[in-house]
Design an enzyme around this catalytic site. Structure first.
Site, PDB file in Angstrom:
ATOM      1  N   HIS A 256     -16.704   1.828  11.244  1.00 35.79           N
ATOM      2  CA  HIS A 256     -17.277   1.181  10.133  1.00 35.79           C
ATOM      3  C   HIS A 256     -18.187   0.008  10.504  1.00 35.79           C
ATOM      4  CE1 HIS A 256     -14.986   3.969   8.087  1.00 35.79           C
ATOM      5  NE2 HIS A 256     -15.753   3.536   6.815  1.00 35.79           N
TER       6      HIS A 256
ATOM      7  N   LYS B 273      -5.913   5.606   2.373  1.00 36.81           N
ATOM      8  CA  LYS B 273      -4.489   5.319   1.434  1.00 36.81           C
ATOM      9  C   LYS B 273      -4.665   3.887   1.229  1.00 36.81           C
ATOM     10  CE  LYS B 273      -1.412   3.443   5.003  1.00 36.81           C
ATOM     11  NZ  LYS B 273      -0.390   2.685   5.144  1.00 36.81           N
TER      12      LYS B 273
HETATM   13  S1  SF4 Z   1       4.614   5.639   6.227  1.00 40.27           S
HETATM   14 FE1  SF4 Z   1       5.171   3.402   6.931  1.00 40.27          FE
HETATM   15  S2  SF4 Z   1       4.668   3.399   9.127  1.00 40.27           S
HETATM   16 FE2  SF4 Z   1       3.619   5.179   8.236  1.00 40.27          FE
HETATM   17  S3  SF4 Z   1       1.693   4.650   7.708  1.00 40.27           S
HETATM   18 FE3  SF4 Z   1       3.022   4.120   5.968  1.00 40.27          FE
HETATM   19  S4  SF4 Z   1       3.955   1.958   6.083  1.00 40.27           S
HETATM   20 FE4  SF4 Z   1       2.981   2.683   8.059  1.00 40.27          FE
END
Ligand code: SF4
Lengths: 187, 292
Positions: free
Chosen positions: A36, A100
């Protein structure tokens, strides 16, 4: 469940609404912090990003018997790309960004303008998502390190939720507002 | 220390690939709470399949295999230096085998050490105890959830939080609001009231060693733990921040004494990928019990 299948035409993307659950099938390019920053600063993309999808992911890919195999391919936190994403969506006509945690108002604005959506993958689901990658088509900008490179993946039935659509709606903003309202009742 | 390396390697593998039963139980039950056809139910279904798949494939549950935190309670005469040496070897080997991602970066040069070894990695916390057995526990804590941990210094004017349990409650619920969408919820909170900035955070992490269904022996904290879970779930943040019934799976609170001048509330947020495991070693170094 909505099947989102390549090619990612603008009208297909604009038809998606906040809260839609999709299964994505087709080409995606990974790109995280280094990519990016590089594109934002005017770097020339080594692949044609026009009408394509960027996935915020630093995958674990290894070579087994001369073939790339994806060992883990979950999303990483998208917020870090907020300073760059809007500009990149507009400059290259990106049709979807997968990640996410959601993104901010500048990205939302660019989604509206260009016809792009934010697809929220399930954080931590490294194995389920690795299984959705059916093919590794190539890698470029490997000099950034393997997790930071651009990997071209072909995915099948990759599960995600449209949390920001091309009409200015953000599930993240909506849930934040509603949860703050709820909190007032609780304290 | 016979077999210690093999035992620690197995500890790392299990921790990275298999969630403990008490955690799986609460996740599975939370999955049934979400509305049919909702985004939240969709997320929970993918999470539960991922848990099953990682175990089956003996592969990391999440690609971020996190900070490597050992908690060791050892008998008198236990050789801590030897343990540390073997633990480092086991971590490097686990990385080479792919149980752990290359996850340790030099903060000054930005270079990844490639084997998870370096200053502070792995972190090993030793305590001595009476008895002849060693109690060895491991937590793998990912970056996404560690980033949303928070420390409050009460009183806090913005939150109207005073130096009492009601103030603590306001601080914790604020942390839950701030963490939404990040840190891969539904989450579990480890909280410490009191201590200094360093001991407070450490004690908050130690709370994450407790079983999901245990009961806090201090009635006021037990009540607060329950209240936090119920209240947080009323916020409607839900799995992944999609909106929904389960925002928190659990909350564990401990307290340390504080200075008259300080009142810290330290909160460690653990994601649904709540990776912790441990074992008891007898005096000949054999695993006699798995702890979770
Ligand atoms: S599940 Fe936990 S360790 Fe995995 S990306 Fe999400 S916050 Fe990070």
């Amino acid at each position: 469940m909505i099947q989102l299948i390549e090619p990612y035409a603008e009208d297909k993307i604009r038809a998606l609404k906040m809260g839609d659950m999709v299964h994505l099938s087709g080409l995606v390019y990974t790109g995280r912090d280094a990519v990016h920053k590089f594109l934002h600063e005017g770097g020339k993309p080594p692949v044609d990003l026009q009408n394509q999808i960027i996935y915020h992911c630093g995958p674990v890919v290894i070579k087994e018997k001369g073939k790339w195999v994806v060992k883990a391919a979950g999303p990483t936190t998208s917020a870090r790309e907020e300073p760059y994403q809007g500009h990149i969506i507009e400059k290259f006509t990106i049709r979807a960004v997968i990640g996410k945690g959601g993104m901010g108002p500048r990205t939302l604005e660019a989604c509206k303008k260009v016809g792009c959506v934010y697809l929220h993958a399930i954080g931590g689901a490294a194995q389920v998502l690795a299984e959705c990658v059916t093919d590794v088509l190539g890698v470029s900008l490997e000099e950034f390190g393997s997790p930071e490179a651009i990997w071209a993946f072909r995915v099948k039935n990759f599960p995600a939720v449209v949390t920001m659509d091309a009409h200015g709606n953000s599930l993240h903003a909506a849930v934040l507002e509603q949860s703050k309202e709820q909190l007032k009742q609780l304290v | 220390m016979r077999n210690l390396k093999a035992n620690l390697l197995e500890l790392v593998r299990r921790t990275s690939a298999e969630l403990p039963d008490d955690v799986v139980t609460v996740i599975t039950s939370a999955a049934t709470q979400e509305q049919e056809g909702s985004n939240a139910q969709y997320a929970m279904n993918i999470i539960t399949s991922n848990i099953d798949m990682a175990k089956l494939k003996s592969a990391p549950l999440c690609q971020d295999t996190g900070s490597i935190l050992f908690f060791v309670k050892a008998p008198k005469g236990f050789d801590q230096l030897a343990f540390e040496k073997v633990a480092r070897e086991a971590v490097a080997e686990a990385t080479a085998r792919g149980y752990l991602r290359q996850n340790s970066v030099d903060s000054l040069t930005g270079k990844n050490t490639g084997n998870n070894l370096g200053p502070g990695s792995p972190a090993i916390h030793f305590h001595q105890h009476r008895g002849t057995r060693a109690d060895v526990r491991l937590i793998l804590k990912g970056g996404g959830c560690e980033n949303v941990g928070a420390q409050y210094s009460l009183p806090d004017v913005r939150l109207n939080a005073n130096r009492d349990l009601d103030g603590v409650r306001k601080a914790i619920l604020d942390a839950v609001i701030q963490a939404q969408g990040k840190g891969c919820g539904p989450g579990i909170l480890g909280v410490c009231i009191g201590g200094d900035r360093a001991t407070g955070y450490l004690h908050s992490k130690e709370q994450l060693l407790r079983m999901m269904d245990d009961v806090n022996p201090e009635p006021s904290l037990s009540a607060l733990e329950k209240d936090i879970v119920i209240s947080a779930n009323k916020l409607g943040i839900g799995p992944m921040g999609f909106g929904g019934a389960t925002t928190l799976l659990g909350c564990k609170i401990g307290a340390l004494n504080r200075l008259p001048a300080s009142y810290f509330v330290s909160i460690s947020y653990m994601c649904w990928a709540y990776r912790r495991q441990g074992f008891i070693l007898n005096d000949s170094g054999k695993i006699v019990e798995w702890l979770y």
